[in-house]
Design a protein around this motif. Sequence first.
Motif, PDB file in Angstrom:
ATOM      1  N   PHE A   1      -3.254   3.453  -1.707  1.00 26.73           N
ATOM      2  CA  PHE A   1      -3.539   2.831  -2.997  1.00 26.73           C
ATOM      3  C   PHE A   1      -2.438   1.825  -3.310  1.00 26.73           C
ATOM      4  O   PHE A   1      -1.334   1.884  -2.758  1.00 26.73           O
ATOM      5  CB  PHE A   1      -3.624   3.889  -4.104  1.00 26.73           C
ATOM      6  CG  PHE A   1      -2.337   4.599  -4.374  1.00 26.73           C
ATOM      7  CD1 PHE A   1      -1.486   4.181  -5.381  1.00 26.73           C
ATOM      8  CD2 PHE A   1      -1.953   5.703  -3.613  1.00 26.73           C
ATOM      9  CE1 PHE A   1      -0.286   4.819  -5.629  1.00 26.73           C
ATOM     10  CE2 PHE A   1      -0.755   6.359  -3.846  1.00 26.73           C
ATOM     11  CZ  PHE A   1       0.072   5.918  -4.863  1.00 26.73           C
TER      12      PHE A   1
ATOM     13  N   TRP B   1       0.844  -1.188   0.000  1.00 26.56           N
ATOM     14  CA  TRP B   1       0.000   0.000   0.000  1.00 26.56           C
ATOM     15  C   TRP B   1       0.882   1.241   0.000  1.00 26.56           C
ATOM     16  O   TRP B   1       1.858   1.327   0.720  1.00 26.56           O
ATOM     17  CB  TRP B   1      -0.917   0.001   1.219  1.00 26.56           C
ATOM     18  CG  TRP B   1      -2.001  -1.024   1.150  1.00 26.56           C
ATOM     19  CD1 TRP B   1      -2.013  -2.241   1.757  1.00 26.56           C
ATOM     20  CD2 TRP B   1      -3.221  -0.920   0.425  1.00 26.56           C
ATOM     21  NE1 TRP B   1      -3.181  -2.916   1.460  1.00 26.56           N
ATOM     22  CE2 TRP B   1      -3.952  -2.112   0.641  1.00 26.56           C
ATOM     23  CE3 TRP B   1      -3.798   0.063  -0.383  1.00 26.56           C
ATOM     24  CZ2 TRP B   1      -5.190  -2.351   0.086  1.00 26.56           C
ATOM     25  CZ3 TRP B   1      -5.033  -0.168  -0.944  1.00 26.56           C
ATOM     26  CH2 TRP B   1      -5.720  -1.360  -0.710  1.00 26.56           C
TER      27      TRP B   1
ATOM     28  N   THR C   1      -5.831   7.491   3.348  1.00 24.74           N
ATOM     29  CA  THR C   1      -5.962   7.163   1.930  1.00 24.74           C
ATOM     30  C   THR C   1      -4.726   6.432   1.457  1.00 24.74           C
ATOM     31  O   THR C   1      -3.608   6.943   1.599  1.00 24.74           O
ATOM     32  CB  THR C   1      -6.177   8.427   1.082  1.00 24.74           C
ATOM     33  OG1 THR C   1      -7.357   9.102   1.523  1.00 24.74           O
ATOM     34  CG2 THR C   1      -6.326   8.068  -0.389  1.00 24.74           C
TER      35      THR C   1
ATOM     36  N   LEU D   1      -6.636  10.435  -7.503  1.00 26.50           N
ATOM     37  CA  LEU D   1      -5.610  10.462  -6.473  1.00 26.50           C
ATOM     38  C   LEU D   1      -4.992  11.860  -6.460  1.00 26.50           C
ATOM     39  O   LEU D   1      -4.352  12.280  -7.418  1.00 26.50           O
ATOM     40  CB  LEU D   1      -4.530   9.411  -6.748  1.00 26.50           C
ATOM     41  CG  LEU D   1      -4.977   7.950  -6.672  1.00 26.50           C
ATOM     42  CD1 LEU D   1      -3.845   7.036  -7.109  1.00 26.50           C
ATOM     43  CD2 LEU D   1      -5.454   7.592  -5.277  1.00 26.50           C
TER      44      LEU D   1
ATOM     45  N   SER E   1     -11.909  -1.028  -5.994  1.00 26.70           N
ATOM     46  CA  SER E   1     -11.003  -1.913  -6.717  1.00 26.70           C
ATOM     47  C   SER E   1     -11.443  -1.976  -8.169  1.00 26.70           C
ATOM     48  O   SER E   1     -12.587  -2.324  -8.464  1.00 26.70           O
ATOM     49  CB  SER E   1     -11.024  -3.314  -6.089  1.00 26.70           C
ATOM     50  OG  SER E   1     -10.117  -4.161  -6.748  1.00 26.70           O
TER      51      SER E   1
ATOM     52  N   ASP F   1      -6.331  -0.660  -6.384  1.00 29.60           N
ATOM     53  CA  ASP F   1      -7.104  -0.615  -5.152  1.00 29.60           C
ATOM     54  C   ASP F   1      -6.856   0.723  -4.464  1.00 29.60           C
ATOM     55  O   ASP F   1      -5.699   1.138  -4.295  1.00 29.60           O
ATOM     56  CB  ASP F   1      -6.699  -1.749  -4.200  1.00 29.60           C
ATOM     57  CG  ASP F   1      -6.888  -3.119  -4.840  1.00 29.60           C
ATOM     58  OD1 ASP F   1      -7.784  -3.245  -5.686  1.00 29.60           O
ATOM     59  OD2 ASP F   1      -6.133  -4.042  -4.495  1.00 29.60           O
ATOM     60  N   VAL F   2      -7.918   1.384  -4.062  1.00 24.80           N
ATOM     61  CA  VAL F   2      -7.845   2.636  -3.318  1.00 24.80           C
ATOM     62  C   VAL F   2      -8.759   2.502  -2.105  1.00 24.80           C
ATOM     63  O   VAL F   2      -9.954   2.237  -2.254  1.00 24.80           O
ATOM     64  CB  VAL F   2      -8.283   3.849  -4.168  1.00 24.80           C
ATOM     65  CG1 VAL F   2      -8.211   5.129  -3.342  1.00 24.80           C
ATOM     66  CG2 VAL F   2      -7.418   3.973  -5.409  1.00 24.80           C
TER      67      VAL F   2
END
Length: 590
Positions: free
Chosen positions: A133, A69, A131, A213, A172, A160-161
């Motif tokens: 990703f 991540w 947050t 993002l 996703s 994926d976030v």
Amino acid sequence: MSAPLEPEVPGTAHDAPGWDRTVRGTPPGIPGAPPDASGIPVAHPDASGAPGPHPDPSSGSTSPGATQWRRLDPRTLVVHCGWLAAPLGSLALTALATGGRITTGAWFTLAAIAASFAVVTTIGLIRWARTEFRVAPRSADGTGEGAAGGGHGRPALTLDVRSGLLTRRLRSVPLHRIRTVDLTASPLHRLLGVTVLRAGTAGSGDGRSELSLEALAASEAERLRAELLAYADAEAVANDPVVARISWRWLRYAPLTFWVVGGVFVVAGSVYRVLDGIGVEAWKLGFVQRAFTEFGASALWLTVPAALLVILALGSVGALALYVENWWNYCLEWTDARTLRVRRGLFTTRSVTIERARLRGVLLREPLLLRAGGGALVRAVAGGLGNREENRKRSGLLPPAPRPEALRVAGGALRSPFPGSTTPAAPAPHPRVALRRRRVRGLLWAVLPGTALLAGLGAAFTPVLLHCAWIYAVVTTAVVLWLARDAYRNLGHGLDGPYLVARSGTFSRDTLALQREAIAAWTFSTSPFSRRAGLVTLTAAVAAGEDGYRIPDLSAAEAPGFAAAAAPGILEEFLMHPGTSAHLPEQRLP
């Protein structure tokens, strides 16, 4: 107790019927690709510049960091505080206009700004901390990660976030459903060295399926974009994949746009609203009153043309500045066989990628002034570029440029000659009654109201306006007849191989080349006047661009046949051919 995790999957490999994607090699950021110095796996090109072969992602090998991540850049917190510029600037202007005297209301405003700053900063800090990703392999059936062969079925890469404080949210998206990746950097973003990444998926025209993002470091955003577009075919596209680059000789076309006049009034209106918002009445300023007094006392036959020349000069300078800011470092290129990318911008940079499978056509636009100067611009008709407002910002493929260059770029985007560019073919003409309709509309909406108003004022006040009325009628009638004739000449439609070609407009003549297989439905529109004239407006519904493209004033008798020929399989069951009778299904009474 941990907060619940709510997965949200805008699309999976099962809900994209008709798409058959074969992964050729391992793209950047997937299992089997060696990491670069930053720890993010990338695909290294071979000596020819094309990505070399890599193991198949279904082998189950996973590189370290492929599923880690990652967080947004900490400079995101500073970006969130950019809204402070407007209120602080207003307070500064107020202090300047009042000689440095800060009123009680201004102190309350400063207190509100300080409180808002604390709240926004706290929210931004929480959002940044919560947050994350990643680009990770996930089994195609969605049962979990497919790393190291642990999933069921062939692993597929997903973006994926996850975000949220009390309610955790996981989005996703399989990479094979990502259609466009947009990198946008405002002046504040560029000052901080960050950018905003937006990934558009299949069916993200309304923006609900778009992943955003904000904000990433510029270098990391470029690497992440390579990861997201990794499933694109990496075969060689041509000897020179670059379709067009900026040529500063095109600057001569910048003043031939709306902004050469309209931009001056837009800027003047904005300045007036800002001054009015801080309590400054522009009309009461001394230099403004003196200017209007001197203007009225001078010879109007000299001052009016001089004022128009000043407006045109200011508008031309503004149009040039806007052209440079929007199209600085412009480059249109095929990054691979399935991805078209547009890069441009000086202060606000923009990089838009469009998948070839989502490119449904191109639009050659020729506004009246630009057409008079021999120029044109090109827009893409593509899906996944957001709503209508975002689509208009992202769909530009070429700035105002010479028309031959526009035709070449349009053909380069289509990967085939633009219809009519090599062997000009006359489009199918429209009925003559369409010319009459344009003349009548112009006379009713432009000539008659102005003439009646001036004549009425002249009869009530001064005979001078009566002379203005007949002069206005003569001039506007000639202009309306010319514009109506031009609009009728520009009407045309036809079929050119796999493309539907439609042309219309006078203030902006638009020539559309649309893939016939992209047409999803037809709409036939009429009004009482058009029905009496035997005309119909045909609209092709497309899941791309403006969602629908009109072909105005076709013959009502020919329109159904043309629509059926352009997109077979949509209208056949509703058509009746001459010499055949309609057969209704047999019905039995109970």
